[in-house]
Scaffold this motif. Structure first.
Motif, PDB file in Angstrom:
ATOM      1  N   HIS A 225       0.847  -1.207   0.000  1.00 28.55           N
ATOM      2  CA  HIS A 225       0.000   0.000   0.000  1.00 28.55           C
ATOM      3  C   HIS A 225       0.879   1.253   0.000  1.00 28.55           C
ATOM      4  O   HIS A 225       0.650   2.201   0.743  1.00 28.55           O
ATOM      5  CB  HIS A 225      -0.947  -0.005   1.207  1.00 28.55           C
ATOM      6  CG  HIS A 225      -2.103  -0.940   1.072  1.00 28.55           C
ATOM      7  ND1 HIS A 225      -3.418  -0.549   1.204  1.00 28.55           N
ATOM      8  CD2 HIS A 225      -2.156  -2.279   0.811  1.00 28.55           C
ATOM      9  CE1 HIS A 225      -4.221  -1.597   1.038  1.00 28.55           C
ATOM     10  NE2 HIS A 225      -3.465  -2.662   0.798  1.00 28.55           N
ATOM     11  N   GLN A 228      -1.655   5.155  -3.580  1.00 29.44           N
ATOM     12  CA  GLN A 228      -3.056   4.907  -3.912  1.00 29.44           C
ATOM     13  C   GLN A 228      -3.161   4.204  -5.257  1.00 29.44           C
ATOM     14  O   GLN A 228      -4.044   3.366  -5.470  1.00 29.44           O
ATOM     15  CB  GLN A 228      -3.835   6.221  -3.929  1.00 29.44           C
ATOM     16  CG  GLN A 228      -5.330   6.056  -4.161  1.00 29.44           C
ATOM     17  CD  GLN A 228      -5.997   5.137  -3.145  1.00 29.44           C
ATOM     18  OE1 GLN A 228      -5.851   5.313  -1.938  1.00 29.44           O
ATOM     19  NE2 GLN A 228      -6.730   4.131  -3.626  1.00 29.44           N
ATOM     20  N   VAL A 231      -3.027   0.457  -4.939  1.00 30.89           N
ATOM     21  CA  VAL A 231      -4.289  -0.109  -4.434  1.00 30.89           C
ATOM     22  C   VAL A 231      -5.343  -0.106  -5.537  1.00 30.89           C
ATOM     23  O   VAL A 231      -6.034  -1.110  -5.760  1.00 30.89           O
ATOM     24  CB  VAL A 231      -4.769   0.673  -3.200  1.00 30.89           C
ATOM     25  CG1 VAL A 231      -6.107   0.132  -2.708  1.00 30.89           C
ATOM     26  CG2 VAL A 231      -3.729   0.594  -2.078  1.00 30.89           C
ATOM     27  N   THR A 232      -5.456   1.015  -6.251  1.00 35.49           N
ATOM     28  CA  THR A 232      -6.451   1.121  -7.333  1.00 35.49           C
ATOM     29  C   THR A 232      -6.181   0.087  -8.417  1.00 35.49           C
ATOM     30  O   THR A 232      -7.104  -0.577  -8.904  1.00 35.49           O
ATOM     31  CB  THR A 232      -6.413   2.549  -7.920  1.00 35.49           C
ATOM     32  OG1 THR A 232      -6.677   3.486  -6.881  1.00 35.49           O
ATOM     33  CG2 THR A 232      -7.439   2.711  -9.026  1.00 35.49           C
ATOM     34  N   ILE A 235      -7.276  -3.389  -7.251  1.00 32.10           N
ATOM     35  CA  ILE A 235      -8.739  -3.549  -7.268  1.00 32.10           C
ATOM     36  C   ILE A 235      -9.228  -3.733  -8.702  1.00 32.10           C
ATOM     37  O   ILE A 235     -10.065  -4.604  -8.981  1.00 32.10           O
ATOM     38  CB  ILE A 235      -9.413  -2.329  -6.596  1.00 32.10           C
ATOM     39  CG1 ILE A 235      -9.085  -2.307  -5.097  1.00 32.10           C
ATOM     40  CG2 ILE A 235     -10.926  -2.364  -6.806  1.00 32.10           C
ATOM     41  CD1 ILE A 235      -9.457  -1.012  -4.403  1.00 32.10           C
ATOM     42  N   ARG A 241      -8.172  -5.595  -2.498  1.00 31.55           N
ATOM     43  CA  ARG A 241      -7.114  -4.715  -2.016  1.00 31.55           C
ATOM     44  C   ARG A 241      -5.878  -5.548  -1.662  1.00 31.55           C
ATOM     45  O   ARG A 241      -6.003  -6.706  -1.230  1.00 31.55           O
ATOM     46  CB  ARG A 241      -7.604  -3.918  -0.799  1.00 31.55           C
ATOM     47  CG  ARG A 241      -8.719  -2.942  -1.131  1.00 31.55           C
ATOM     48  CD  ARG A 241      -9.277  -2.248   0.095  1.00 31.55           C
ATOM     49  NE  ARG A 241      -8.358  -1.249   0.671  1.00 31.55           N
ATOM     50  CZ  ARG A 241      -8.238  -0.006   0.229  1.00 31.55           C
ATOM     51  NH1 ARG A 241      -8.953   0.416  -0.800  1.00 31.55           N
ATOM     52  NH2 ARG A 241      -7.405   0.838   0.823  1.00 31.55           N
ATOM     53  N   ASP A 268      -8.408  -2.004   6.084  1.00 30.63           N
ATOM     54  CA  ASP A 268      -6.988  -2.351   6.007  1.00 30.63           C
ATOM     55  C   ASP A 268      -6.353  -2.311   7.400  1.00 30.63           C
ATOM     56  O   ASP A 268      -5.617  -3.226   7.804  1.00 30.63           O
ATOM     57  CB  ASP A 268      -6.228  -1.347   5.120  1.00 30.63           C
ATOM     58  CG  ASP A 268      -6.710  -1.314   3.690  1.00 30.63           C
ATOM     59  OD1 ASP A 268      -7.139  -2.361   3.182  1.00 30.63           O
ATOM     60  OD2 ASP A 268      -6.643  -0.219   3.088  1.00 30.63           O
TER      61      ASP A 268
END
Length: 445
Positions: A225, A228, A231-232, A235, A241, A268
């Motif tokens: 992580h 961002q 993470v995006t 997904i 995640r 998370d």
């Protein structure tokens, strides 16, 4: 033997202040530490120490502060040779356009040994006595540790794709475990798995690492992580995640060290809390790469262990853990809107005992207590920039003390004396660094 005669110890250190870290919030004035066989045998007022102990190796440290050596819980030591090579880039372009191509061209055992020694010298001079390293050719890095006397955890990297060190995940695991077998009797060295990141290691090797780490009872360190975007992308690719995936694959547990951790939601954070995993906060690197902000205050309020790391000098560009303490404390205040967030004591703990705990070494190091290894540093508090001293802790966290580190000991052996590493030739080291620059620089244009 007369029962009143002083006990002979290997080293006796008298200091103006001692910050032992445990008990918490303790500042001792005019105290001393007695060391025998690399271990702290006593911590007591100086007057008593002079009556009860004698040593041919006695240090009178006037206007100096003794504290545990700092624990740098994440970095890539050999990348010091890439310091300043690719500044002002976001993480994706920094890695893909600059760092990975440079590593493919230059990284070998010699590069790792020389780069590690360069990093170790810098860390010793800025108060670090134990560091965690995730990089290729751990055998060469281990030689640098042996030559310098520092303490280290090596997280041998695992990737799906080839590098100059390995061909695929199975090859990395095999080579890393072979290095662990070779060096496992070196008392200052520990090994851990270093799967690089969720986006560079697929499910099968992740599951294998989880099983092997549990079987061998060794740690796992992973970049996680970090942005961002990471993470995006996860997904969009898998509908999951990264932390949830790691949890599903069995990687989250009390021996897991999660590095960066900027893009977190409440689910998370709850996964981390329930697993007992540790977070390694790298504030300067995260700021420089515009990766985001780790919610340290929220994590600490949930009793999640948060350690500090510098990351590598290619993305920081220094290995100064006092600076990381300072930045971490200020960032926590700004991001939480609370000036009391991450106070100076908490910042100091993050850089010492919390780091030791993350690396599974808190039974040995991280605080100055009887029975623990004598890993400690002495800081000169006499400089004008530290005056006046109301609270020594405040000066340590908020006034940039790295250049005031004067001496350090690891397992009772002095490895820094008057700012000079006792086992590293700084002149030769600087010459080697310049030779690497002269080789690498023409290829960058």
């Amino acid at each position: 033997m007369n029962s009143n005669s002083p006990q002979t110890v290997d080293s006796l250190i008298h200091a103006e202040w001692i910050i032992p870290i445990r008990p918490a919030n303790t500042q001792l004035k005019h105290h001393s530490i007695a060391i025998k066989d690399g271990v702290i045998v006593d911590l007591l007022p100086t007057e008593l120490a002079k009556q009860q102990y004698c040593s041919t190796n006695t240090h009178e440290l006037e206007q100096q502060l003794l504290m545990p050596g700092l624990v740098n819980a994440h970095g890539h030591a050999a990348m010091s040779l890439f310091r300043g090579m690719a500044d002002d880039q976001d993480l994706h372009s920094w890695l893909q356009n600059h760092i990975w191509p440079a590593e493919a061209q230059w990284v070998d055992a010699e590069f790792v040994k020389d780069g590690s020694l360069l990093a170790i010298a810098e860390m010793l001079r800025s108060g670090t006595t134990c560091y965690s390293d995730m990089y290729f050719f751990p055998d060469a890095a281990a030689e640098a540790v042996q030559d310098s006397g520092i303490r280290a955890q090596f997280c041998f990297p695992v990737l799906d794709f080839a590098s100059t060190w390995g061909s695929d995940a199975d090859d990395y695991i095999s080579k890393g475990l072979a290095a662990r077998d070779k060096w496992q009797h070196q008392p200052l060295l520990n090994f851990a798995f270093g799967p690089h990141a969720p986006y560079t290691v697929s499910d099968q090797p992740m599951s294998r690492i989880a099983a092997l780490a549990a079987e061998l009872d060794i740690g796992i360190q992973i970049h996680c992580h970090e942005t961002q975007q990471e993470v995006t992308d996860a997904i969009n690719k898998d509908g999951e995640r990264p932390l949830a995936r790691l949890n599903r694959l069995g990687l989250l547990g009390p021996s897991t060290q999660l590095v960066h951790m900027t893009a977190l939601n409440d689910a998370d954070i709850e996964l981390v809390r329930l697993s007992g995993a540790h977070v390694v906060h790298c504030p300067a690197s995260n700021l420089k790469l515009a990766s985001g902000f780790c919610p340290t205050q929220q994590l600490l309020e949930l009793d999640i262990n948060v350690a500090l790391g510098t990351d590598g000098a290619a993305s920081n560009n220094n290995l100064d853990l006092f600076s990381e303490m300072h930045i971490a404390a200020l960032l926590a205040k700004a991001t939480s809107g609370n000036a009391a967030a991450l106070g100076d004591w908490q910042a100091l703990e993050m850089a010492t005992l919390a780091g030791a705990k993350a690396l599974g070494l808190d039974h040995k190091i991280g605080s100055l207590e009887k029975g623990k290894q004598a890993d400690l540093i002495a800081i000169d508090m006499s400089n004008i920039e530290q005056q006046p001293i109301y609270q020594p802790i405040s000066q340590l966290v908020y006034t940039h003390c790295a250049s005031n580190v004067k001496h350090s000991w690891i397992a009772g052996t002095q490895v820094l004396h008057n700012r000079q590493p006792t086992q590293i030739n700084l002149t030769q080291l600087a010459q080697k660094a310049q030779q690497w620059r002269d080789k690498i620089q023409p290829a960058q244009h």
